[in-house]
Write a protein that holds these residues in place. Structure first.
Motif, PDB file in Angstrom:
ATOM      1  N   SER A   8       0.828  -1.210   0.000  1.00  0.00           N
ATOM      2  CA  SER A   8       0.000   0.000   0.000  1.00  0.00           C
ATOM      3  C   SER A   8       0.861   1.258   0.000  1.00  0.00           C
ATOM      4  N   ILE A   9       1.886   1.259   0.807  1.00  0.00           N
ATOM      5  CA  ILE A   9       2.767   2.421   0.885  1.00  0.00           C
ATOM      6  C   ILE A   9       3.559   2.575  -0.409  1.00  0.00           C
ATOM      7  N   PHE A  10       3.963   1.461  -1.005  1.00  0.00           N
ATOM      8  CA  PHE A  10       4.647   1.481  -2.297  1.00  0.00           C
ATOM      9  C   PHE A  10       3.754   2.140  -3.355  1.00  0.00           C
ATOM     10  N   LEU A  11       2.486   1.771  -3.395  1.00  0.00           N
ATOM     11  CA  LEU A  11       1.551   2.353  -4.361  1.00  0.00           C
ATOM     12  C   LEU A  11       1.313   3.842  -4.075  1.00  0.00           C
ATOM     13  N   ILE A  12       1.234   4.189  -2.805  1.00  0.00           N
ATOM     14  CA  ILE A  12       1.085   5.604  -2.440  1.00  0.00           C
ATOM     15  C   ILE A  12       2.322   6.388  -2.880  1.00  0.00           C
ATOM     16  N   ASP A  13       3.507   5.803  -2.728  1.00  0.00           N
ATOM     17  CA  ASP A  13       4.735   6.458  -3.188  1.00  0.00           C
ATOM     18  C   ASP A  13       4.701   6.707  -4.691  1.00  0.00           C
ATOM     19  N   ILE A  14       4.204   5.737  -5.446  1.00  0.00           N
ATOM     20  CA  ILE A  14       4.101   5.916  -6.899  1.00  0.00           C
ATOM     21  C   ILE A  14       3.184   7.103  -7.212  1.00  0.00           C
ATOM     22  N   VAL A  15       2.052   7.166  -6.529  1.00  0.00           N
ATOM     23  CA  VAL A  15       1.118   8.286  -6.745  1.00  0.00           C
ATOM     24  C   VAL A  15       1.777   9.613  -6.379  1.00  0.00           C
ATOM     25  N   PHE A  16       2.492   9.657  -5.250  1.00  0.00           N
ATOM     26  CA  PHE A  16       3.146  10.898  -4.825  1.00  0.00           C
ATOM     27  C   PHE A  16       4.257  11.302  -5.791  1.00  0.00           C
ATOM     28  N   LEU A  17       5.044  10.351  -6.268  1.00  0.00           N
ATOM     29  CA  LEU A  17       6.116  10.684  -7.211  1.00  0.00           C
ATOM     30  C   LEU A  17       5.537  11.199  -8.529  1.00  0.00           C
ATOM     31  N   PHE A  18       4.461  10.613  -8.956  1.00  0.00           N
ATOM     32  CA  PHE A  18       3.771  11.078 -10.162  1.00  0.00           C
ATOM     33  C   PHE A  18       3.182  12.473  -9.916  1.00  0.00           C
ATOM     34  N   ALA A  19       2.578  12.669  -8.754  1.00  0.00           N
ATOM     35  CA  ALA A  19       1.976  13.958  -8.410  1.00  0.00           C
ATOM     36  C   ALA A  19       3.021  15.067  -8.333  1.00  0.00           C
ATOM     37  N   SER A  20       4.209  14.751  -7.838  1.00  0.00           N
ATOM     38  CA  SER A  20       5.247  15.781  -7.743  1.00  0.00           C
ATOM     39  C   SER A  20       5.663  16.262  -9.129  1.00  0.00           C
ATOM     40  N   ILE A  21       5.662  15.363 -10.113  1.00  0.00           N
ATOM     41  CA  ILE A  21       5.974  15.770 -11.487  1.00  0.00           C
ATOM     42  C   ILE A  21       4.874  16.685 -12.017  1.00  0.00           C
ATOM     43  N   VAL A  22       3.639  16.283 -11.813  1.00  0.00           N
ATOM     44  CA  VAL A  22       2.507  17.074 -12.307  1.00  0.00           C
ATOM     45  C   VAL A  22       2.490  18.455 -11.661  1.00  0.00           C
ATOM     46  N   ILE A  23       2.631  18.521 -10.359  1.00  0.00           N
ATOM     47  CA  ILE A  23       2.597  19.807  -9.645  1.00  0.00           C
ATOM     48  C   ILE A  23       3.727  20.716 -10.123  1.00  0.00           C
ATOM     49  N   ALA A  24       4.937  20.153 -10.230  1.00  0.00           N
ATOM     50  CA  ALA A  24       6.086  20.967 -10.647  1.00  0.00           C
ATOM     51  C   ALA A  24       5.919  21.508 -12.062  1.00  0.00           C
ATOM     52  N   ILE A  25       5.417  20.689 -12.972  1.00  0.00           N
ATOM     53  CA  ILE A  25       5.253  21.141 -14.352  1.00  0.00           C
ATOM     54  C   ILE A  25       4.151  22.194 -14.444  1.00  0.00           C
ATOM     55  N   VAL A  26       3.061  21.993 -13.743  1.00  0.00           N
ATOM     56  CA  VAL A  26       1.978  22.982 -13.776  1.00  0.00           C
ATOM     57  C   VAL A  26       2.448  24.303 -13.157  1.00  0.00           C
ATOM     58  N   LEU A  27       3.229  24.249 -12.082  1.00  0.00           N
ATOM     59  CA  LEU A  27       3.733  25.486 -11.469  1.00  0.00           C
ATOM     60  C   LEU A  27       4.771  26.169 -12.351  1.00  0.00           C
ATOM     61  N   LYS A  28       5.638  25.378 -12.970  1.00  0.00           N
ATOM     62  CA  LYS A  28       6.725  25.947 -13.761  1.00  0.00           C
ATOM     63  C   LYS A  28       6.289  26.338 -15.171  1.00  0.00           C
ATOM     64  N   ALA A  29       5.502  25.500 -15.795  1.00  0.00           N
ATOM     65  CA  ALA A  29       5.104  25.757 -17.184  1.00  0.00           C
ATOM     66  C   ALA A  29       3.598  25.983 -17.251  1.00  0.00           C
ATOM     67  N   ASN A  30       2.915  25.083 -17.917  1.00  0.00           N
ATOM     68  CA  ASN A  30       1.465  25.183 -18.021  1.00  0.00           C
ATOM     69  C   ASN A  30       0.899  23.810 -18.352  1.00  0.00           C
ATOM     70  N   VAL A  31      -0.400  23.755 -18.481  1.00  0.00           N
ATOM     71  CA  VAL A  31      -1.069  22.471 -18.716  1.00  0.00           C
ATOM     72  C   VAL A  31      -0.703  21.915 -20.093  1.00  0.00           C
ATOM     73  N   GLU A  32      -0.515  22.780 -21.086  1.00  0.00           N
ATOM     74  CA  GLU A  32      -0.136  22.306 -22.419  1.00  0.00           C
ATOM     75  C   GLU A  32       1.203  21.595 -22.389  1.00  0.00           C
ATOM     76  N   ARG A  33       2.153  22.135 -21.646  1.00  0.00           N
ATOM     77  CA  ARG A  33       3.473  21.492 -21.513  1.00  0.00           C
ATOM     78  C   ARG A  33       3.331  20.149 -20.804  1.00  0.00           C
ATOM     79  N   LEU A  34       2.473  20.095 -19.815  1.00  0.00           N
ATOM     80  CA  LEU A  34       2.228  18.844 -19.099  1.00  0.00           C
ATOM     81  C   LEU A  34       1.669  17.784 -20.048  1.00  0.00           C
ATOM     82  N   ILE A  35       0.687  18.151 -20.847  1.00  0.00           N
ATOM     83  CA  ILE A  35       0.108  17.205 -21.812  1.00  0.00           C
ATOM     84  C   ILE A  35       1.161  16.774 -22.821  1.00  0.00           C
TER      85      ILE A  35
END
Length: 128
Positions: A8-35
């Protein structure tokens, strides 16, 4: 039971690592860059997350979940942040700079906040 918790914690880590990429890209660039990144760099993102999960395992962050939080735990979390940033920056350079350096710094910051914060809050909840 212990294996179920680790999974369970391993799966939560995967979600958090994925979320950190999404958050950083949205803050730094924009949604188009994320897509664009998820359409063109998904294998790279999967490798990046795999490297980080390997570091979490090597630094024994799954093994220490059942102990009390200590300075050693904080050192391991800080080491994870530094080493994951180093390995991902090298990987990024070898792949032709998929992410900007500022995005990589933000990703590493959110990795440490989400992974470390979860581990500390997990202990608090278990003590209640």
């Amino acid at each position: 039971m212990k294996k179920t918790r680790k999974l369970s914690i391993f799966l939560i880590d995967i979600v958090f690592l994925f979320a950190s990429i999404v958050i950083a890209i949205v803050l730094k660039a924009n949604v188009e860059r994320l897509i664009y990144l998820f359409q063109n760099a998904l294998p790279y993102i999967v490798v990046m997350i795999g490297v980080k999960l390997t570091l979490i395992k090597v630094l024994m962050l799954y093994d220490s979940l059942w102990e009390h939080a200590s300075v050693d735990e904080l050192i391991r979390i800080a080491s994870f942040g530094f080493l994951s940033h180093l390995f991902v920056a090298i990987l990024d350079l070898s792949m032709g700079s998929v992410f900007s350096y500022k995005s990589l710094l933000l990703i590493s910051f959110f990795d440490v906040v989400l992974i470390g914060g979860f581990r500390m809050s997990y202990r608090v909840v278990r003590r209640l």
